[in-house]
Design a protein around this motif. Structure first.
Motif, PDB file in Angstrom:
ATOM      1  N   SER A  23       0.850  -1.194   0.000  1.00  0.00           N
ATOM      2  CA  SER A  23       0.000   0.000   0.000  1.00  0.00           C
ATOM      3  C   SER A  23       0.886   1.244   0.000  1.00  0.00           C
ATOM      4  O   SER A  23       2.008   1.235   0.528  1.00  0.00           O
ATOM      5  N   GLY A  61      -3.542  -2.016   3.077  1.00  0.00           N
ATOM      6  CA  GLY A  61      -3.952  -0.632   3.272  1.00  0.00           C
ATOM      7  C   GLY A  61      -5.356  -0.506   3.821  1.00  0.00           C
ATOM      8  O   GLY A  61      -6.030  -1.492   4.112  1.00  0.00           O
ATOM      9  N   ASP A  74      -6.571   4.132   0.430  1.00  0.00           N
ATOM     10  CA  ASP A  74      -5.144   3.919   0.164  1.00  0.00           C
ATOM     11  C   ASP A  74      -4.927   3.384  -1.253  1.00  0.00           C
ATOM     12  O   ASP A  74      -5.792   2.734  -1.833  1.00  0.00           O
ATOM     13  N   VAL A 114      -3.069   0.784  -3.590  1.00  0.00           N
ATOM     14  CA  VAL A 114      -2.566  -0.577  -3.382  1.00  0.00           C
ATOM     15  C   VAL A 114      -2.084  -1.164  -4.707  1.00  0.00           C
ATOM     16  O   VAL A 114      -2.694  -0.928  -5.756  1.00  0.00           O
ATOM     17  N   ASN A 169      -8.161   1.897  -2.927  1.00  0.00           N
ATOM     18  CA  ASN A 169      -9.195   1.216  -2.148  1.00  0.00           C
ATOM     19  C   ASN A 169     -10.463   2.052  -2.070  1.00  0.00           C
ATOM     20  O   ASN A 169     -10.406   3.285  -1.958  1.00  0.00           O
TER      21      ASN A 169
END
Length: 168
Positions: free
Chosen positions: A92, A119, A123, A125, A164
């Motif tokens: 992440s 994460g 976030d 990733v 995310n």
């Protein structure tokens, strides 16, 4: 019954024509590399499907650890691959510009420094899957192996990068 000279000559002529004709070269070369390209596409699909577990927060909400996520990924693998040869890396980042992806090959050896950091909400990733694909036909002048520490193998890699979702 021995062949007549005329049939021997025609067979020899046919053989010479076959060797001079290069039209079948591409088909032969494709037959050597097609399975690897197909395997790479399958690995890409598995990566995208598996990354969705992290993207939506399902893996985080279920408190997945590295082994749990790998087990999930392995459940998506067809008979084409062995789960034992699969490596999973999840990293992440705070932003897309901070992503650094290094080669996993050093001196012809696979660098297995896989981590699992899925994460949190929002976030960035990067999920990467690696597979050491065995090469069976390498003595014909077409060797695409990039790993030399464990026989003739080519490291296949697939990557998914995403942000995310704002899951709860």
């Amino acid at each position: 019954m021995s062949p007549t000279p005329a049939s021997t000559v025609s067979f020899a002529t046919l053989l010479r024509r076959f060797r001079r004709n290069g039209k079948g070269d591409a088909v032969g070369q494709f037959a050597l590399v097609a399975p690897m390209f197909f395997a790479t596409q399958v690995l890409e699909t598995i990566t995208q499907d598996s990354a969705r577990m992290i993207l939506t927060g399902q893996a985080q909400n279920a408190n997945y650890q590295a082994s749990d996520f790998k087990t999930y990924v392995c459940g998506k693998i067809p008979a084409l691959f062995s789960c034992a040869g699969l490596s999973v890396d999840v990293q992440s980042y705070s932003s897309f510009s901070s992503i650094t992806i290094n080669s996993q090959i050093n001196g012809g050896a696979f660098v297995n420094n896989m981590q699992y950091h899925p994460g949190g909400p929002g976030d960035i990733v990067v999920v990467r899957l690696f597979y050491e694909w065995p090469l069976f036909v390498t003595g014909l002048g077409y060797n695409i192996a990039n790993l030399n520490n464990s026989g003739y193998k080519r490291l296949l890699a697939a990557t998914a990068a995403f942000q995310n979702e704002p899951y709860n």
